[in-house]
Design an enzyme around this catalytic site. Structure first.
Site, PDB file in Angstrom:
ATOM      1  N   THR A   1     -18.787   8.615   2.143  1.00  0.00           N
ATOM      2  CA  THR A   1     -18.943   9.726   1.250  1.00  0.00           C
ATOM      3  C   THR A   1     -20.367   9.749   0.556  1.00  0.00           C
ATOM      4  O   THR A   1     -20.880  10.598   0.328  1.00  0.00           O
ATOM      5  CB  THR A   1     -17.679   9.755   0.278  1.00  0.00           C
ATOM      6  OG1 THR A   1     -16.487   9.928   1.029  1.00  0.00           O
ATOM      7  CG2 THR A   1     -17.701  11.098  -0.622  1.00  0.00           C
TER       8      THR A   1
ATOM      9  N   GLN B   1     -10.046   5.689  12.846  1.00  0.00           N
ATOM     10  CA  GLN B   1      -9.210   6.143  11.922  1.00  0.00           C
ATOM     11  C   GLN B   1      -8.619   7.737  12.223  1.00  0.00           C
ATOM     12  O   GLN B   1      -8.093   8.298  11.359  1.00  0.00           O
ATOM     13  CB  GLN B   1      -9.933   6.256  10.593  1.00  0.00           C
ATOM     14  CG  GLN B   1     -10.137   4.874   9.948  1.00  0.00           C
ATOM     15  CD  GLN B   1     -10.736   5.127   8.332  1.00  0.00           C
ATOM     16  OE1 GLN B   1      -9.880   5.300   7.662  1.00  0.00           O
ATOM     17  NE2 GLN B   1     -11.916   4.776   8.344  1.00  0.00           N
TER      18      GLN B   1
ATOM     19  N   GLU C   1     -15.466  13.676   8.377  1.00  0.00           N
ATOM     20  CA  GLU C   1     -14.154  13.221   9.035  1.00  0.00           C
ATOM     21  C   GLU C   1     -14.094  13.833  10.339  1.00  0.00           C
ATOM     22  O   GLU C   1     -13.179  14.653  10.817  1.00  0.00           O
ATOM     23  CB  GLU C   1     -12.802  13.893   7.998  1.00  0.00           C
ATOM     24  CG  GLU C   1     -12.776  13.047   6.782  1.00  0.00           C
ATOM     25  CD  GLU C   1     -12.283  11.639   6.720  1.00  0.00           C
ATOM     26  OE1 GLU C   1     -12.436  11.322   7.889  1.00  0.00           O
ATOM     27  OE2 GLU C   1     -12.159  11.002   5.641  1.00  0.00           O
TER      28      GLU C   1
END
Length: 845
Positions: A64, A319, A252
């Site tokens: 981030t 992930q 993401e």
């Protein structure tokens, strides 16, 4: 005159500051403050602005920060104005956090960034600007799920399709999955289109889309699907946005679905020339091929002479854990194919976890074949090893973790820094009960507590009504669940009668079913429900409370309702119902169980209090805790057998990624548990430890003994267990009703002499003979008979009316009393004829 700096070098070699030298370090020190503190890989990801970039950011590596610093760098270097940057996140919360961080970095509020937001919010913004090009108006309505279901029900009725066999909610989920894959009605594979509604699924999808246009409405999936159609059918509009966005950033990226991928791929191409064929710049529609491969077969993104687009995608292929809701991990795996010449930067320095935790997580995920590859490392200490603890059963597992939590609390650990991450929500019940016993405060993240879930509250409402017929709140909750045609008007009529007669709602229902107050269909449904509750209360005396719960959920149609539901969470709700029934075994009777529930539900702490966090692994992504407990690492549960059956190797790799996510949530301690015996789907099973345990590196793992009371060790490798005494499998009930039931079973299990119940013994199984998932595998019963007959009796009160009294009824008008039966009057109405009503609904005139 020529400036000195422009003079020819005359053979003097060009000078560049030496890496690490005085000049280089001085220049770095004079650089922007927002670049300070970045490690070399992070800085490279921030400063590489030209061309496509994929940042593979492992857990806890500061992705981030990289993304927001990169935007700040673009703005500070004047490479683009705020409205020329497209920055896409997955949640509004992430978008707000990004704006806040940018403001802190640049020393001013970030304004003028209209294109920083979620996929759907930006898609909706574009759609409103060009609504007329997709047959909408700019003030179109975005329908929520309930509105979608209502509209689809209308379309099903128009096609004469049984909504019970083919639920509208199931079709809504199917249409959403098609839209997530970028499929318009004409592009849905014929086999899939025919899988719903006797082959009419595709036709209803097309009709649904036409109806949305008439209503000037769009659903959530249309916000991207209609964007894709807009760009494909209007190259000039696409070119406008390609020219507008000088930089594209995506967070993401591993969680994107096919529709999001296609949308990004269209925008990330270099702007086409007006005369260039569409096929050279616009990916074509997805055909019958698998959705994950369809887009990869499209032509190159730009003409060879066109410059590469400045797109930066940040994600972690290790992930990607949301495949069940349409996410395609292949999107990130084929990035270099989609964007030739892309630079891949790996962020591998972890700032969260200790050495042993990272080594264990990295060694585990290395067993996946579908990954780009990276190894997390830390400059922190090795810390404590990951522990693996075996317990005899799930009850001991909960006790052991409870003991460890108390030890942490005594050692001064903050409970807010402790989390328990489970694979399935039904596992939470055991821990919630244990924490109540110990007085440990807890909070459930990402959903309600076990006993606060809708399906559990519904089941408890049935049991509360059986236990106490005067429990109006419980009866009102389930009077029309599942649907029985007893709507608000019926419930209001029952309330009116109960209030006038000062009786419970259930007794009002008993009185009203013998009158003409309700329409025949509603009256029949309500009479059946009253008779069911009478039967269940009688059965309470001859069967155990756990078996009674199975009977109630089965015969009421509640289990069947969830079996027919095709939503993603239906299977989990069925598992929760089975766990509820299992939890009742610990109590002597229904009353004791319900008292326990009231205590559990009453434990609401203040929002700011310390509390253990309890959640599923899917809900834990993005969070971190000092201490993480990972129970239930057993074959069939984790990895999930359902996932393996449905997705094969791809499912196994996603489950392994989920395990990797679980481990990397831990900052200081990660503790894994498994049980040798666990009751899943209502049946005790001897389980096998998860294959993931053998994929952990021995050097970084420590085997520990359970602190839950039984543990390992002792003879045969096991300690003393409550299962060693075979008598513990028997019941400890001593009530007369239970003893009668046991005596009945001893005589053959059937009925009782002299009348009573006749039923076949059945098991509480996780599978059904018809192949449907979950539920109570019980033999179907006909109407049961209590001592020869089942009679609805009058309330026993004496009416204040007399024969021939003239009365007025709001619905039937004027008439006179011709018969009196307790509080029920037979009245000959002047226009409606003879009707039976309750006296509280008429007035003497």
């Amino acid at each position: 005159m020529t400036e000195p700096s422009k003079l020819p070098p005359h053979g003097v070699p060009e000078h560049q500051p030496v890496a690490g030298g005085i000049a280089a370090r001085a220049r770095a020190a004079a650089g922007p403050q927002y670049l300070h503190g970045l490690n070399p890989e992070q800085r490279e990801a921030v400063e590489t602005l030209d061309g496509p970039v994929l940042v593979l950011a492992g857990a806890g590596t500061g992705k981030t920060r990289v993304l927001t610093t990169r935007i700040a760098h673009i703005l500070s270097q004047s490479r683009a104005r705020p409205h020329e940057i497209l920055s896409v996140t997955f949640t509004n919360k992430a978008a707000r956090e990004m704006k806040l961080r940018l403001g802190q970095m640049l020393g001013q509020a970030v304004e003028g960034m209209p294109w920083l937001g979620t996929f759907h919010s930006i898609g909706g913004r574009i759609l409103r600007i060009h609504a007329e090009l997709v047959q909408l108006k700019s003030n179109f309505t975005v329908l929520d799920v309930d509105d979608q279901v209502r509209l689809l029900k209308q379309l099903l009725q128009a096609e004469n399709i049984d909504d019970k066999r083919w639920p509208a909610r199931m079709l809504a989920g199917l249409i959403d999955s098609w839209k997530n894959r970028g499929l318009s009605p004409s592009q849905v594979p014929s086999g899939e289109a025919a899988s719903f509604g006797n082959g009419k699924g595709g036709k209803i999808y097309a009709t649904y889309q036409e109806r949305l246009k008439i209503l000037n409405a769009a659903d959530f999936g249309d916000l991207l699907l209609e964007n894709i159609r807009l760009f494909r059918e209007n190259p000039d509009v696409l070119r406008q946005y390609q020219n507008r966005f000088k930089f594209i950033l995506v967070d993401e990226y591993q969680d994107t679905n096919v529709a999001q991928y296609l949308w990004l791929r269209l925008l990330s191409q270099a702007p086409s020339q007006p005369g260039l064929p569409l096929s050279a710049v616009i990916p074509g529609p997805i055909d019958d091929a698998a959705a994950k491969q369809a887009a990869s077969a499209q032509p190159a993104l730009a003409a060879p002479s066109a410059p590469l687009k400045n797109i930066c995608c940040v994600g972690d292929d290790d992930q990607s854990i949301y495949g069940w809701r349409g996410a395609e991990v292949d999107n990130i795996l084929r990035f270099d194919h989609d964007f030739p010449g892309a630079k891949v930067i790996r962020l591998e320095r972890n700032y969260r976890s200790t050495g042993h935790i990272l080594a264990a997580a990295s060694h585990l995920i290395a067993h996946n074949e579908g990954r780009l590859g990276k190894t997390l490392r830390t400059e922190d200490v090795d810390g404590e090893k990951v522990t693996v603890t075996g317990s005899w059963d799930s009850e001991e597992e909960a006790r052991a973790i409870g003991e460890e939590l108390e030890e942490l609390q005594r050692a001064g650990e903050n409970l807010n820094d402790v989390a328990i991450l489970v694979r399935a929500s039904f596992q939470m019940r055991e821990f919630e009960d244990r924490f109540v016993t110990l007085g440990l405060p807890y909070r459930v993240i990402g959903g309600p507590r076990f006993y606060e879930r809708a399906e559990i509250r519904d089941a408890l409402a049935y049991l509360r009504t059986i236990n106490s017929p005067a429990d109006d709140l419980a009866f009102e909750r389930i009077v029309n669940v599942p649907k029985r045609g007893l709507g608000d008007a019926t419930v209001q009529l029952l309330h009116d009668h109960a209030r006038k007669r000062r009786i419970p709602l259930f007794e009002a229902a008993r009185a009203v079913v013998d009158t003409d107050e309700l329409k025949p269909k509603a009256r029949g449904s309500l009479r059946d429900l009253v008779m069911q509750f009478d039967r269940w209360r009688a059965q309470r005396e001859v069967v155990s409370h756990t078996e009674l719960a199975e009977i109630v959920l089965d015969e009421s149609g509640y289990t069947e309702m969830w079996q027919k539901d095709r939503s993603a969470d239906a299977a989990g709700r069925l598992d929760n119902l089975k766990e509820l029934v299992r939890s009742m075994e610990e109590f002597e009777n229904l009353q004791g169980f319900l008292e326990h529930i009231s205590l559990v539900m009453d434990r609401d702490g203040e929002a700011g209090d310390e509390a253990v966090s309890l959640m599923t692994l899917h809900s834990a992504k993005g969070l971190e805790f000092d201490n993480v407990f990972l129970p239930g690492w057993e074959e069939g549960l984790f990895p999930s057998q359902r996932t393996l059956d449905e997705q094969g190797r791809a499912g196994l790799e996603e489950e392994r990624r989920l395990a990797h996510v679980g481990l990397t949530r831990a900052r200081r301690r990660a503790k894994i548990y498994f049980a040798t015996n666990r009751r899943i789907h209502g049946t005790w099973s001897t389980t096998i430890p998860s294959r993931f345990l053998d994929e952990l590196p021995a050097h970084n793992v420590e085997i520990t003994e359970s602190k839950g009371g039984s543990g390992w060790g002792g003879s045969g490798g096991y300690g003393a267990s409550r299962f060693d005494n075979l008598e513990s499998f028997g019941s400890s009930y001593s009530t007369p009703g239970w003893q009668r039931a046991q005596a009945n079973r001893g005589r053959g299990g059937g009925g009782r002499s002299g009348g009573g119940f006749e039923e076949r013994q059945s098991s509480f199984s996780g599978s059904r003979s018809d192949g449907s998932s979950g539920g109570f595998n019980r033999s179907k019963r006909g109407p049961m008979v209590i001592e020869g007959e089942l009679v609805a009796k009058s309330t026993g009160t004496v009416s204040e009316f007399s024969l021939e009294d003239r009365v007025f009824h709001q619905k039937f008008g004027y008439g006179h009393v011709v018969k009196i039966d307790g509080n029920k009057l037979t009245i000959a109405f002047e226009k409606a004829g003879e009707k039976k009503v309750v006296d509280s609904f008429v007035e003497r005139v």
